[in-house]
Design a protein around this motif. Structure first.
Motif: not given
Length: 211
Positions: A22-48
């Motif tokens: 939607k932002v129309d940037a044809p020269s840009v490529t995204l590289v994705h990394r997914v770390r659900p464990d980081l949010l899971s730990q934050a939720q278990q701890y109640g924060g960072l």
């Protein structure tokens, strides 16, 4: 240009790819990394805590070796970013970019969150931006929305967020911002009110500008 996105939910890959189109940037490529464990730990701890911060920064550092800019897409983990660069690579928080965009015109800004662990970080960054730019900021949690997301009920989740957007405008908001990337799809469901601002587009534009 390659922008690395560190996510805590795999569903955000599509969210950011859609935002990029939607932002129309044809020269840009995204590289994705997914770390659900980081949010899971934050939720278990109640924060960072120091360990979550260490792991998050290690993941950002690893990603920075492959790209021209790094984008942290999880608002809960946002405070882990204490430097604007890793070496020569800029690091951007999507919530910081959204905070600047949503408060730049002043007025009353209502910020919607879906998960409790992001309430503190989101409030701090948006209130700080509001003070600098003369905006009044209120941060709200969309009650009962996050269990829908966790349960895979994405249609119901986005509908709940869209309803909260309407309520915010009815309460007198000049601008409504959706603090979490997972909420972005709700913007397409809002009818009869201004379109809410979303963090994926704000973050991508900020990352491109930083490069």
């Amino acid at each position: 240009m390659r922008i690395g996105c560190l996510h805590t939910a795999a569903s955000n890959i599509n969210v950011f790819e859609t935002a990029l189109a939607k932002v129309d940037a044809p020269s840009v490529t995204l590289v994705h990394r997914v770390r659900p464990d980081l949010l899971s730990q934050a939720q278990q701890y109640g924060g960072l805590n120091p360990e979550i911060e260490r792991l998050t920064n290690a993941a950002l550092s690893d990603l920075s070796a492959e790209v021209d800019a790094v984008l942290l897409t999880c608002s809960t983990l946002g405070p882990c970013v204490t430097n604007e660069r890793i070496g020569s690579v800029p690091v951007v928080r999507v919530d910081s970019a959204l905070a600047k965009e949503s408060t730049c015109a002043g007025g009353r800004v209502v910020v919607l969150c879906a998960v409790e662990t992001t309430l503190g970080p989101t409030t701090r960054i948006f209130v700080d931006a509001g003070k600098k730019l003369g905006a009044s900021v209120e941060v709200r949690v969309v009650q009962d929305a996050w269990p829908l997301f966790l349960g895979g009920q994405i249609t119901d989740y986005l509908a709940a967020v869209a309803t909260a957007v309407a309520h915010a405008y009815e309460d007198g908001a000049n601008v409504v911002a959706l603090a979490q990337a997972s909420m972005a799809g709700a913007a397409d469901l809002v009818r009869g009110y201004p379109r809410p601002l979303c963090s994926p587009a704000s973050g991508l534009l900020a990352a491109m500008s930083a490069v």
